[in-house]
Motif scaffolding. Sequence first.
Motif, PDB file in Angstrom:
ATOM      1  N   ALA A  57       0.843  -1.202   0.000  1.00 33.94           N
ATOM      2  CA  ALA A  57       0.000   0.000   0.000  1.00 33.94           C
ATOM      3  C   ALA A  57       0.874   1.247   0.000  1.00 33.94           C
ATOM      4  CB  ALA A  57      -0.935  -0.014   1.209  1.00 33.94           C
ATOM      5  N   PRO A  58       1.669   1.475  -1.067  1.00 39.82           N
ATOM      6  CA  PRO A  58       2.586   2.621  -1.086  1.00 39.82           C
ATOM      7  C   PRO A  58       1.885   3.968  -1.084  1.00 39.82           C
ATOM      8  CG  PRO A  58       2.486   1.565  -3.237  1.00 39.82           C
ATOM      9  CD  PRO A  58       1.748   0.674  -2.288  1.00 39.82           C
ATOM     10  N   ASP A  59       0.605   4.003  -1.416  1.00 41.84           N
ATOM     11  CA  ASP A  59      -0.126   5.268  -1.386  1.00 41.84           C
ATOM     12  C   ASP A  59      -0.407   5.735   0.039  1.00 41.84           C
ATOM     13  OD1 ASP A  59      -0.176   5.349  -4.116  1.00 41.84           O
ATOM     14  OD2 ASP A  59      -2.167   4.448  -4.290  1.00 41.84           O
ATOM     15  N   TYR A  60      -0.191   4.845   1.013  1.00 44.16           N
ATOM     16  CA  TYR A  60      -0.517   5.161   2.402  1.00 44.16           C
ATOM     17  C   TYR A  60       0.709   5.250   3.306  1.00 44.16           C
ATOM     18  CZ  TYR A  60      -5.208   3.904   0.842  1.00 44.16           C
ATOM     19  OH  TYR A  60      -6.398   3.850   0.165  1.00 44.16           O
ATOM     20  N   ILE A  75       6.925   7.506   6.209  1.00 42.34           N
ATOM     21  CA  ILE A  75       5.923   8.350   5.567  1.00 42.34           C
ATOM     22  C   ILE A  75       4.552   7.740   5.822  1.00 42.34           C
ATOM     23  CG2 ILE A  75       5.048   9.269   3.381  1.00 42.34           C
ATOM     24  CD1 ILE A  75       7.896   9.106   2.293  1.00 42.34           C
ATOM     25  N   LEU A  76       3.636   8.540   6.359  1.00 45.40           N
ATOM     26  CA  LEU A  76       2.242   8.157   6.538  1.00 45.40           C
ATOM     27  C   LEU A  76       1.386   9.183   5.829  1.00 45.40           C
ATOM     28  CD1 LEU A  76       2.281   7.291  10.370  1.00 45.40           C
ATOM     29  CD2 LEU A  76       2.323   5.662   8.458  1.00 45.40           C
ATOM     30  N   ILE A 100       4.192  13.213   7.545  1.00 46.71           N
ATOM     31  CA  ILE A 100       2.783  12.877   7.732  1.00 46.71           C
ATOM     32  C   ILE A 100       1.990  13.854   6.879  1.00 46.71           C
ATOM     33  CG2 ILE A 100       0.879  12.770   9.382  1.00 46.71           C
ATOM     34  CD1 ILE A 100       2.899  11.997  11.509  1.00 46.71           C
ATOM     35  N   TYR A 101       1.186  13.323   5.946  1.00 43.16           N
ATOM     36  CA  TYR A 101       0.603  14.160   4.896  1.00 43.16           C
ATOM     37  C   TYR A 101      -0.845  13.758   4.624  1.00 43.16           C
ATOM     38  CZ  TYR A 101      -0.005  15.990   0.108  1.00 43.16           C
ATOM     39  OH  TYR A 101      -0.472  16.623  -1.007  1.00 43.16           O
ATOM     40  N   LYS A 102      -1.708  14.728   4.614  1.00 46.14           N
ATOM     41  CA  LYS A 102      -3.114  14.541   4.250  1.00 46.14           C
ATOM     42  C   LYS A 102      -3.791  13.434   5.071  1.00 46.14           C
ATOM     43  CE  LYS A 102      -3.638  16.565  -0.322  1.00 46.14           C
ATOM     44  NZ  LYS A 102      -4.046  16.382  -1.723  1.00 46.14           N
ATOM     45  N   ILE A 103      -3.794  13.639   6.385  1.00 40.10           N
ATOM     46  CA  ILE A 103      -4.562  12.785   7.294  1.00 40.10           C
ATOM     47  C   ILE A 103      -5.448  13.731   8.103  1.00 40.10           C
ATOM     48  CG2 ILE A 103      -4.495  10.939   9.005  1.00 40.10           C
ATOM     49  CD1 ILE A 103      -1.707  10.274   8.177  1.00 40.10           C
ATOM     50  N   VAL A 125       4.790  17.646   8.808  1.00 41.29           N
ATOM     51  CA  VAL A 125       3.458  17.227   9.253  1.00 41.29           C
ATOM     52  C   VAL A 125       2.474  18.261   8.711  1.00 41.29           C
ATOM     53  CG1 VAL A 125       1.962  16.658  11.202  1.00 41.29           C
ATOM     54  CG2 VAL A 125       4.416  16.183  11.333  1.00 41.29           C
ATOM     55  N   THR A 126       1.744  17.917   7.651  1.00 38.17           N
ATOM     56  CA  THR A 126       0.891  18.886   6.964  1.00 38.17           C
ATOM     57  C   THR A 126      -0.477  18.290   6.636  1.00 38.17           C
ATOM     58  OG1 THR A 126       1.732  18.218   4.784  1.00 38.17           O
ATOM     59  CG2 THR A 126       2.924  19.971   5.913  1.00 38.17           C
ATOM     60  N   TYR A 127      -1.453  19.186   6.439  1.00 43.00           N
ATOM     61  CA  TYR A 127      -2.816  18.794   6.071  1.00 43.00           C
ATOM     62  C   TYR A 127      -3.422  17.831   7.096  1.00 43.00           C
ATOM     63  CZ  TYR A 127      -2.055  20.830   1.406  1.00 43.00           C
ATOM     64  OH  TYR A 127      -1.789  21.685   0.360  1.00 43.00           O
ATOM     65  N   THR A 128      -3.398  18.226   8.363  1.00 48.84           N
ATOM     66  CA  THR A 128      -4.045  17.454   9.418  1.00 48.84           C
ATOM     67  C   THR A 128      -4.934  18.387  10.229  1.00 48.84           C
ATOM     68  OG1 THR A 128      -2.487  17.800  11.243  1.00 48.84           O
ATOM     69  CG2 THR A 128      -1.887  16.145   9.595  1.00 48.84           C
ATOM     70  N   SER A 129      -5.554  17.857  11.280  1.00 53.05           N
ATOM     71  CA  SER A 129      -6.338  18.676  12.206  1.00 53.05           C
ATOM     72  C   SER A 129      -5.626  18.831  13.541  1.00 53.05           C
ATOM     73  CB  SER A 129      -7.726  18.060  12.419  1.00 53.05           C
ATOM     74  OG  SER A 129      -8.463  18.036  11.217  1.00 53.05           O
TER      75      SER A 129
END
Length: 346
Positions: A57-60, A75-76, A100-103, A125-129
């Motif tokens: 699952a390289p996209d994740y 990378i997550l 860490i990207y887009k979680i 660490v980007t695109y998180t809450s």
Amino acid sequence: MSIKIFLVFLLCCIPSVLSTRDDEITLLKIKKQLGDPYGLRWWVKGFDYCNASANVAPDYSGITCTSTGRVESLILQNLDVTKPFPDGICSLTEMDYLEIYKIPGLYGPIPSCFTKLYNLFRLSVTYTSLSGAVPDFSGRIKPLNLTTINLSRNQLSGTIPPSFGSLPKLNYLDLSLNRLTGTIPPALLSTSTPSLALANNNLTGELPKCYESVNFWVIDVGGNRLSGDASFLFGKQKAAVNIVLANNDFEFDLSNVEFSDNLYGFDLSHNKIYGKIPKSFASAADLWFPNLSFNRLCGELPQGGNMGRFDASVFANNACLCGYPLQPCSNWAPASAPAPVSRPAF
């Protein structure tokens, strides 16, 4: 003698084996802390996490290892989770790169144990809450190796810790698109030609005067509530290729500002900048993407040089600019004086 050599070899290898096993346990702990997401389904007991071809699952996620089998980079991304930040990551003590990207479902504060990952040189660490304070790197036993920190596009709040200045190798800091308040600390970056991005927060006050001696490569502080004079960021000998000050309350005279030949673009729009546009604007050899709109500039535009590259939108909505690509100065006339207001009779 051969037995002694074997014992020495065994003693040297045991810590590495134990540490490798510990990293597997840590990765499975991280997976559990994230709620066993589908994107990490290949993380199971005994999995060969150092083998890139085993990653189904390289996209994740992505993992690389050191020569001794320790996790070197992690990378997550794109995980469908609604969980707080997994502090198990802080146990990957040999890691030098974390992304860490887009979680968007990742919430809560960034754990302070992050600042103890002494081998980390790149943190993104980007695109998180994620919310709460920006990690404070002060008071650490030894300097960190961090060269890049990108914590943009989260929900971090509070002030910017001055402790970034204690990181001797830091040359890229991006805290843009958060909810940061307060003023910009001095000496955030001390390396040569650093890049600083603090755009779209709620920062106030003036730029630190010491930034005059910092030879930024890129600086972006647009979309805040900053004020004062920022003209010292420009100069004939400056290395900056992009300067963004848009959508603030900066107020200074542009007339004597010198634009460097290195400058590729800048955005000074939506401020209170006044004066004339200097001749160095037209002679800046690599300038392609300027924006001076929505200010208080006046006078005739310089001609020749690079002026043929720019359309009227670059200079729009100023007090009284004229000359190509705007209307000819001969056609410009100052606005008529307002009619006197009659006083009511009593």
